[in-house]
Write a protein that holds these residues in place. Sequence first.
Motif, PDB file in Angstrom:
ATOM      1  N   HIS A 119       0.833  -1.212   0.000  1.00 54.21           N
ATOM      2  CA  HIS A 119       0.000   0.000   0.000  1.00 54.21           C
ATOM      3  C   HIS A 119       0.862   1.255   0.000  1.00 54.21           C
ATOM      4  O   HIS A 119       0.466   2.281  -0.559  1.00 54.21           O
ATOM      5  CB  HIS A 119      -0.966  -0.008   1.191  1.00 54.21           C
ATOM      6  N   ILE A 120       2.034   1.173   0.618  1.00 51.08           N
ATOM      7  CA  ILE A 120       2.912   2.346   0.690  1.00 51.08           C
ATOM      8  C   ILE A 120       3.565   2.598  -0.665  1.00 51.08           C
ATOM      9  O   ILE A 120       3.489   3.706  -1.204  1.00 51.08           O
ATOM     10  CB  ILE A 120       3.984   2.145   1.782  1.00 51.08           C
ATOM     11  N   ILE A 121       4.189   1.570  -1.231  1.00 52.57           N
ATOM     12  CA  ILE A 121       4.997   1.767  -2.428  1.00 52.57           C
ATOM     13  C   ILE A 121       4.147   1.684  -3.704  1.00 52.57           C
ATOM     14  O   ILE A 121       4.141   2.611  -4.519  1.00 52.57           O
ATOM     15  CB  ILE A 121       6.161   0.758  -2.461  1.00 52.57           C
ATOM     16  N   VAL A 122       3.412   0.605  -3.860  1.00 54.18           N
ATOM     17  CA  VAL A 122       2.597   0.461  -5.072  1.00 54.18           C
ATOM     18  C   VAL A 122       1.393   1.417  -5.012  1.00 54.18           C
ATOM     19  O   VAL A 122       1.120   2.161  -5.946  1.00 54.18           O
ATOM     20  CB  VAL A 122       2.136  -0.998  -5.264  1.00 54.18           C
ATOM     21  N   GLY A 123       0.708   1.397  -3.878  1.00 56.50           N
ATOM     22  CA  GLY A 123      -0.423   2.312  -3.702  1.00 56.50           C
ATOM     23  C   GLY A 123       0.005   3.769  -3.776  1.00 56.50           C
ATOM     24  O   GLY A 123      -0.624   4.578  -4.449  1.00 56.50           O
ATOM     25  N   GLY A 124       1.096   4.079  -3.089  1.00 54.92           N
ATOM     26  CA  GLY A 124       1.585   5.457  -3.057  1.00 54.92           C
ATOM     27  C   GLY A 124       2.014   5.963  -4.417  1.00 54.92           C
ATOM     28  O   GLY A 124       1.803   7.124  -4.766  1.00 54.92           O
ATOM     29  N   HIS A 125       2.594   5.064  -5.190  1.00 56.65           N
ATOM     30  CA  HIS A 125       3.055   5.464  -6.519  1.00 56.65           C
ATOM     31  C   HIS A 125       1.890   5.628  -7.491  1.00 56.65           C
ATOM     32  O   HIS A 125       1.890   6.522  -8.341  1.00 56.65           O
ATOM     33  CB  HIS A 125       4.034   4.429  -7.072  1.00 56.65           C
ATOM     34  N   LEU A 126       0.891   4.764  -7.375  1.00 56.93           N
ATOM     35  CA  LEU A 126      -0.172   4.742  -8.381  1.00 56.93           C
ATOM     36  C   LEU A 126      -1.368   5.625  -8.039  1.00 56.93           C
ATOM     37  O   LEU A 126      -2.229   5.845  -8.899  1.00 56.93           O
ATOM     38  CB  LEU A 126      -0.659   3.302  -8.600  1.00 56.93           C
ATOM     39  N   VAL A 127      -1.422   6.119  -6.818  1.00 60.17           N
ATOM     40  CA  VAL A 127      -2.633   6.841  -6.404  1.00 60.17           C
ATOM     41  C   VAL A 127      -2.920   8.042  -7.305  1.00 60.17           C
ATOM     42  O   VAL A 127      -4.089   8.350  -7.564  1.00 60.17           O
ATOM     43  CB  VAL A 127      -2.551   7.251  -4.908  1.00 60.17           C
ATOM     44  N   GLU A 128      -1.856   8.665  -7.815  1.00 60.79           N
ATOM     45  CA  GLU A 128      -2.052   9.791  -8.735  1.00 60.79           C
ATOM     46  C   GLU A 128      -1.549   9.439 -10.129  1.00 60.79           C
ATOM     47  O   GLU A 128      -1.086  10.312 -10.863  1.00 60.79           O
ATOM     48  CB  GLU A 128      -1.320  11.037  -8.219  1.00 60.79           C
ATOM     49  N   ALA A 129      -1.603   8.166 -10.486  1.00 62.61           N
ATOM     50  CA  ALA A 129      -1.065   7.761 -11.787  1.00 62.61           C
ATOM     51  C   ALA A 129      -1.971   6.720 -12.441  1.00 62.61           C
ATOM     52  O   ALA A 129      -2.964   6.298 -11.875  1.00 62.61           O
ATOM     53  CB  ALA A 129       0.344   7.202 -11.604  1.00 62.61           C
ATOM     54  N   ASP A 130      -1.574   6.326 -13.624  1.00 66.28           N
ATOM     55  CA  ASP A 130      -2.294   5.277 -14.343  1.00 66.28           C
ATOM     56  C   ASP A 130      -2.162   3.946 -13.604  1.00 66.28           C
ATOM     57  O   ASP A 130      -1.062   3.537 -13.238  1.00 66.28           O
ATOM     58  CB  ASP A 130      -1.703   5.145 -15.754  1.00 66.28           C
ATOM     59  N   LYS A 131      -3.283   3.270 -13.407  1.00 71.33           N
ATOM     60  CA  LYS A 131      -3.281   2.091 -12.548  1.00 71.33           C
ATOM     61  C   LYS A 131      -3.344   0.766 -13.327  1.00 71.33           C
ATOM     62  O   LYS A 131      -3.566  -0.291 -12.727  1.00 71.33           O
ATOM     63  CB  LYS A 131      -4.450   2.186 -11.569  1.00 71.33           C
ATOM     64  N   THR A 132      -3.107   0.824 -14.613  1.00 68.35           N
ATOM     65  CA  THR A 132      -3.211  -0.378 -15.453  1.00 68.35           C
ATOM     66  C   THR A 132      -2.401  -1.547 -14.914  1.00 68.35           C
ATOM     67  O   THR A 132      -2.853  -2.699 -14.942  1.00 68.35           O
ATOM     68  CB  THR A 132      -2.743  -0.056 -16.886  1.00 68.35           C
ATOM     69  N   ILE A 133      -1.212  -1.245 -14.426  1.00 67.91           N
ATOM     70  CA  ILE A 133      -0.309  -2.298 -13.951  1.00 67.91           C
ATOM     71  C   ILE A 133      -0.947  -3.161 -12.862  1.00 67.91           C
ATOM     72  O   ILE A 133      -0.641  -4.352 -12.727  1.00 67.91           O
ATOM     73  CB  ILE A 133       1.014  -1.668 -13.431  1.00 67.91           C
ATOM     74  N   LEU A 134      -1.865  -2.576 -12.104  1.00 65.03           N
ATOM     75  CA  LEU A 134      -2.528  -3.341 -11.043  1.00 65.03           C
ATOM     76  C   LEU A 134      -3.265  -4.547 -11.603  1.00 65.03           C
ATOM     77  O   LEU A 134      -3.345  -5.593 -10.964  1.00 65.03           O
ATOM     78  CB  LEU A 134      -3.537  -2.460 -10.300  1.00 65.03           C
ATOM     79  N   TYR A 135      -3.813  -4.362 -12.803  1.00 68.65           N
ATOM     80  CA  TYR A 135      -4.623  -5.431 -13.384  1.00 68.65           C
ATOM     81  C   TYR A 135      -3.747  -6.555 -13.932  1.00 68.65           C
ATOM     82  O   TYR A 135      -4.169  -7.703 -14.001  1.00 68.65           O
ATOM     83  CB  TYR A 135      -5.587  -4.836 -14.406  1.00 68.65           C
TER      84      TYR A 135
END
Length: 233
Positions: A119-135
Amino acid sequence: MDTIKEIIQTLHNAGDAEIAKHSSRFFKSGPGEYGEGDKFLGIRVPVIRQFAKQFKCSDLETLSALLDSDWHEVRLLALVILSEQFKKASPPVRDDIFAFYLAHTDRINNWDLVDCSAHIIVGGHLVEADKTILYTLADSISLWERRIAMMATFTFIRANQLEDTIKLAELLLKDKEDLIHKMCGWMLREMGKRDVQRLKAFLDKHIQTMPRTMLRYAIEKLPKEERQDYLTR
DNA sequence: GTCCACTCAGTAAAGCACAT
DNA sequence: ATGTGCTTTACTGAGTGGAC
């Protein structure tokens, strides 16, 4: 080099055989279990966090070496240091840490390692970015990458971005792993604290196919009558 | 006044035991 | 099989008190 040896030696000295034994069972390191083969020094998390302060300036090369360790707590230390560095980092350094994290997911291989960092690193990085990588992560054959994807949404939820929790939970509805059911239920519950109507809409839509554990975790904060209603449908 | 350490209550995780 | 609640460990925020 010396630093790496020094850090690992420090942790070895702090280990406790009884705690190690307990951790080994708790984190399921036996044959066929999800943490198969993991080794434990026996160090409590607050102690690891103290060491993380001591070694907070470790560079990525050092952290990579620590992540390579067979010892669970050595990997945990690396992830705590990395997470703390991320919090204080400038945007370009955050990019580097994020990329480093994704390049080492094979070493982030137990639920506590995911839960202390994703949540800190992946969440923190993607919260204001494109989240495609999550899928992509959610579609991984790795249980831990799937858990990382869902855990990342914890940060989105706190920023009132609730959409991805729903979408990922839908993607993971048929997941076979109990640890994914629990994680999805946990995040759905957290999402429900922000928008209970959205949680109920999800439940109404998926109640017939949701894994039981996911359902029970998700409804935990609802009033008793509503909980009963969902459980008996 | 500021800082640090400490305690306390509340909440969370996973696992597990037990009742149904 | 399912539901409930307990155990252990850990984190957070609020409050307190002492050192400077």
